[in-house]
Design a protein around this motif. Structure first.
Motif, PDB file in Angstrom:
ATOM      1  N   LEU A   1       0.837  -1.203   0.000  1.00  0.00           N
ATOM      2  CA  LEU A   1       0.000   0.000   0.000  1.00  0.00           C
ATOM      3  C   LEU A   1       0.872   1.254   0.000  1.00  0.00           C
TER       4      LEU A   1
ATOM      5  N   ALA B   1       1.975   1.924  -3.413  1.00  0.00           N
ATOM      6  CA  ALA B   1       0.879   2.485  -4.219  1.00  0.00           C
ATOM      7  C   ALA B   1       0.663   3.956  -3.883  1.00  0.00           C
ATOM      8  N   TRP B   2       0.764   4.284  -2.583  1.00  0.00           N
ATOM      9  CA  TRP B   2       0.534   5.674  -2.178  1.00  0.00           C
ATOM     10  C   TRP B   2       1.701   6.582  -2.563  1.00  0.00           C
TER      11      TRP B   2
ATOM     12  N   PRO C   1       0.926   7.606  -6.538  1.00  0.00           N
ATOM     13  CA  PRO C   1      -0.538   7.525  -6.664  1.00  0.00           C
ATOM     14  C   PRO C   1      -1.058   7.584  -8.101  1.00  0.00           C
TER      15      PRO C   1
ATOM     16  N   HIS D   1      -0.534  -0.130  -9.424  1.00  0.00           N
ATOM     17  CA  HIS D   1      -1.612  -0.502  -8.496  1.00  0.00           C
ATOM     18  C   HIS D   1      -2.283  -1.792  -8.956  1.00  0.00           C
TER      19      HIS D   1
ATOM     20  N   VAL E   1      -6.945   3.356  -5.082  1.00  0.00           N
ATOM     21  CA  VAL E   1      -6.388   3.887  -3.826  1.00  0.00           C
ATOM     22  C   VAL E   1      -7.320   4.876  -3.137  1.00  0.00           C
TER      23      VAL E   1
ATOM     24  N   GLN F   1      -7.845   6.638  -9.777  1.00  0.00           N
ATOM     25  CA  GLN F   1      -7.466   7.442  -8.621  1.00  0.00           C
ATOM     26  C   GLN F   1      -7.755   8.897  -8.935  1.00  0.00           C
TER      27      GLN F   1
ATOM     28  N   TRP G   1      -6.141   7.305   3.441  1.00  0.00           N
ATOM     29  CA  TRP G   1      -5.171   6.246   3.702  1.00  0.00           C
ATOM     30  C   TRP G   1      -5.315   5.702   5.123  1.00  0.00           C
TER      31      TRP G   1
ATOM     32  N   SER H   1      -8.108   3.417   4.744  1.00  0.00           N
ATOM     33  CA  SER H   1      -7.724   2.183   4.036  1.00  0.00           C
ATOM     34  C   SER H   1      -7.058   1.203   5.002  1.00  0.00           C
TER      35      SER H   1
END
Lengths: 85, 665
Positions: free
Chosen positions: A42, A45-46, A49, A55, B104, B357, B368, B371
């Motif tokens: 994660l 992925a962040w 973005p 992703h 995301v 996204q 986040w 998440s």
């Protein structure tokens, strides 16, 4: 097909005692791996973005397969004896 | 690996039968047989098939009825666990969720990847921590296990109520899903669809208990996996000319990204978003002064209706004016509820990402936090759901129980890999064919999805330019995937096949949940307290009667149509995580845990989670005049309530055990 069975007194009269044991080492490492893989993926992925391909290919497709491999690896050593019953 | 022959014959037979049925129905479709007949065939054959297995596996033997004789092989138990776990919401909902919320998230709420990771990762925890230990205990239910571990009737009693609560919430959502799919396949009303499909569930679980449910779930797993894989192959062939759905999705992604960037900067799209924002501001004003706003709006509508009548306007136009909730709604509370719901839908229209996204999402954001919290709840919830945990009792050995978890995860991963790829391909159709189309020249599939009895799409032209912008589109994510065959112009037989998979997912989960609830009521509550020495046959009979009662009650609740399947299913995960995960973890791996600690862990975890879900429910917020900012902790969504419940449960479990020991000494 299994045959229909009838009633019998098959309830275990003396169920085994529930033992409390330490968490097996492999299971512990498995949990650590699960947390690291999840948070790491994660985080990746962040960090990027806008990279949808990352992703999709890594987090949506590869990580579930890696979870499967992790589950297989983490459950390889039986933490308790098989002849419990 | 030991595989007895006949179970695999049954599963291979079901696999071959499903493929043959699909091929025959494809031929019937090409021959011009009406779509309703083709789809109805899937419904009838599925339900009859499951019921026949249930009848062949009927039993009154307690060991067979409650734990399938404890001799199910790991692969079959894995298939049953996968079918038990894959619910209607996760089977038909995940694709729509990824399509709508993106990968995301939007910076405020969790993205679709959180569900994907949480739901799959939880099986690792189940395999590592609980499966072998539960199997070794030779218990019948989870409350039975906890009651014996702590030698306490109170712990068993409380755990039984916890299991009933988590499973009931989940069960109502499943039966709602069954009703949707059954009515879509058969053309019957929703209520009749619920009761028709429920007949199939009852024939199976009522007659044969866990034994029949295991075999049915094995076949249902075949249907679930085959339907998703076949749909993935068909859509991939149609879009990219080859059968590899992941590759097809990768090929479509660059086009989607380019189109999303174009839409995000399109002046017409920006004008639509401005119009929606203006509408939301107006709604905020109305919600703040509802009585005054209703009067003003009623006077406006009255003038418009009078003018329309004077101009001899068509009756349809007058009815449209009178359909305004401010005109027809007498209760102010209900009117405010309608306005809030409309505001929520509008908010989703402008906040959801165009691609996968939202643009310029940099730095840490509340989405986040949400998440991570959601993944935590879903993983721990998966590992602590009572109807999944009981599947550990049905294998012969602890090692087999662990291996069955790996098998279950393998089947679930196959389904989810296809679901996430299909989300990408669906997005490609929406962005390239629907966005930018003239309202009077929509793609044929859009018209069909809008006009279906179960609408999957609605379009509102907010900026009145006669062209569909992305923010004008509302997709009904919970079951949007059912419209995929129409969007991609593949045979409608695939809709039937997919719906058969969805029905199998909902029925198998409902079977497992019904057994868990009825066994908790009969074994852990009634016989434990009122009649501990009851003969085995009486135990089985009472469980069967309670199963019937619970099924009818759940069907009655489901016909009241709960608002969001996904919300209630996710809440059930939070409740299960908070109620059972701390007590199981400490109970299995810490010698110092005692009955006081167990009681405190379950009560504190359950209460804090229930409080957070209830306090943030829109209904309660309207009645207590609360704002989300008053009740949200750390900005986390109510479905993530377990993130507070689990640590509190662990803390109280530890403190309760230590304190009670100290006081005793």
């Amino acid at each position: 097909m299994p045959q229909p069975s009838t009633a019998s007194e098959s309830e275990a009269p003396h169920p085994p005692a529930i033992e409390v044991t330490a968490l097996p080492r492999r299971a512990l490492w498995g949990v650590v791996g699960l947390v690291a893989l999840t948070v790491g993926s994660l985080g990746l992925a962040w960090l990027f973005p806008d990279v949808t391909l990352l992703h999709f290919l890594w987090v949506a497709q590869a990580v579930p397969v890696l979870y499967l491999l992790l589950a297989w690896w983490g459950t390889q050593s039986a933490p308790v004896t098989d002849d419990a019953s | 690996m030991r595989l007895s022959t006949w179970p695999w014959r049954l599963l291979l037979l079901s696999f071959a039968g499903l493929l043959l049925l699909t091929l025959l129905l494809l031929l019937a479709d090409f021959a011009g047989v009406p779509k309703g007949v083709v789809n109805g065939f899937f419904l009838v054959v599925s339900i009859i098939g499951y019921a026949v297995i249930g009848m062949f596996c009927r039993t009154a033997n307690p060991d067979e009825y409650f734990v399938a004789g404890r001799r199910i092989s790991a692969p079959l138990n894995g298939m049953a666990t996968a079918a038990d776990w894959i619910s209607a919401a996760s089977f038909i909902g995940l694709t729509g969720l990824l399509l709508s919320d993106g990968f995301v998230g939007d910076g405020q709420h969790p993205g679709g990847l959180s569900y994907l990771l949480g739901w799959t990762g939880g099986f690792c925890l189940l395999g590592f921590l609980f499966a072998a230990k539960l199997n070794q205990s030779q218990a019948i239910t989870i409350p039975d296990f906890l009651g014996r571990r702590f030698d306490s009737a109170a712990v068993r009693w409380l755990a039984a109520w916890g299991a009933i609560l988590c499973s009931s919430i989940y069960l109502v959502a499943q039966i709602y899903g069954i009703g949707l799919v059954a009515s879509m396949l058969s053309g019957l009303t929703f209520e009749l669809g619920v009761f028709l499909a429920l007949g199939g569930v009852l024939l199976c679980s009522f007659l044969g208990g866990m034994r029949a449910v295991t075999w049915t779930q094995g076949v249902q797993c075949v249907v679930i996996v085959v339907s998703m894989v076949v749909l993935g192959i068909a859509v991939s062939f149609k879009t990219q000319g080859h059968p590899f759905v992941t590759v097809a999705a990768v090929q479509s992604l660059p086009e989607i990204q380019a189109r999303a960037k174009q839409i995000e900067t399109d002046p017409a799209e920006l004008a639509t978003r401005d119009a929606i924002s203006q509408r939301m501001s107006n709604l905020d004003v109305k919600i703040a002064e509802p009585v005054y706003a209703r009067e003003v709006e009623r006077q406006t509508i009255a003038r418009q209706v009078a003018r329309a009548k004077a101009d001899n306007a068509p009756l349809r136009d007058i009815q449209k004016l009178e359909a305004n909730p401010a005109w027809r709604e007498t209760s102010v509370d209900r009117l405010v509820g309608i306005w809030q719901a409309e505001r929520e839908v509008l908010g989703q229209a402008i906040h959801r990402p165009v691609g996968f996204q939202v643009p310029y999402l940099q730095g840490w954001n509340p989405g986040w936090n949400n998440s991570l919290a959601l993944i935590f709840c879903l993983m721990l919830g998966t590992a602590a759901l009572p109807h999944i945990l009981v599947r550990s009792y049905t294998t012969a050995t602890p090692a087999e129980a662990q291996r069955s978890v790996v098998w279950a995860l393998a089947f679930i991963v196959v389904v989810y890999l296809c679901a996430s790829s299909l989300a990408v391909l669906l997005k490609s159709y929406v962005l390239t064919e629907l966005v930018g189309a003239h309202l009077d020249q929509l793609p044929d599939w859009a018209d069909r999805l809008k006009l279906r009895k179960l609408a999957l799409l609605s379009i509102q032209d907010h900026n009145q330019d006669g062209i569909v912008q992305f923010a004008d589109i509302r997709l009904f994510n919970d079951y949007l995937v059912l419209g995929l065959p129409e969007m991609t112009h593949i045979s409608s037989v695939f809709t039937g096949l997919l719906a058969a998979g969805a029905l199998a997912a909902a029925l198998s989960t409902a079977d497992g949940l019904l057994l868990t609830i009825s066994n908790a009521l009969a074994q852990d509550l009634y016989f434990q307290t009122a009649s501990p020495n009851a003969p085995p046959l009486r135990r089985v009979m009472l469980s069967k009667i309670l199963l019937l009662v619970v099924a009818l009650l759940a069907a009655w609740f489901a016909t009241n149509r709960p608002v969001s399947i996904l919300f209630w299913v996710t809440s059930a995960f939070s409740l299960a995580a908070a109620t059972f995960f701390p007590v199981l973890l400490l109970g299995i791996y810490w010698r110092g845990m005692n009955r006081v600690g167990a009681l405190m862990a379950m009560v504190s975890g359950l209460l804090i989670t229930l409080y957070y879900i209830a306090a943030n429910h829109p209904w309660l917020q309207i009645h207590l005049q609360l704002q989300p900012s008053d009740t949200l902790w750390l900005g986390l969504d109510p479905v993530c309530a377990g993130v507070f419940g689990v640590p509190v449960g662990l803390l109280f479990g530890y403190l309760g055990s230590k304190l009670s020991k100290t006081l005793k000494n």
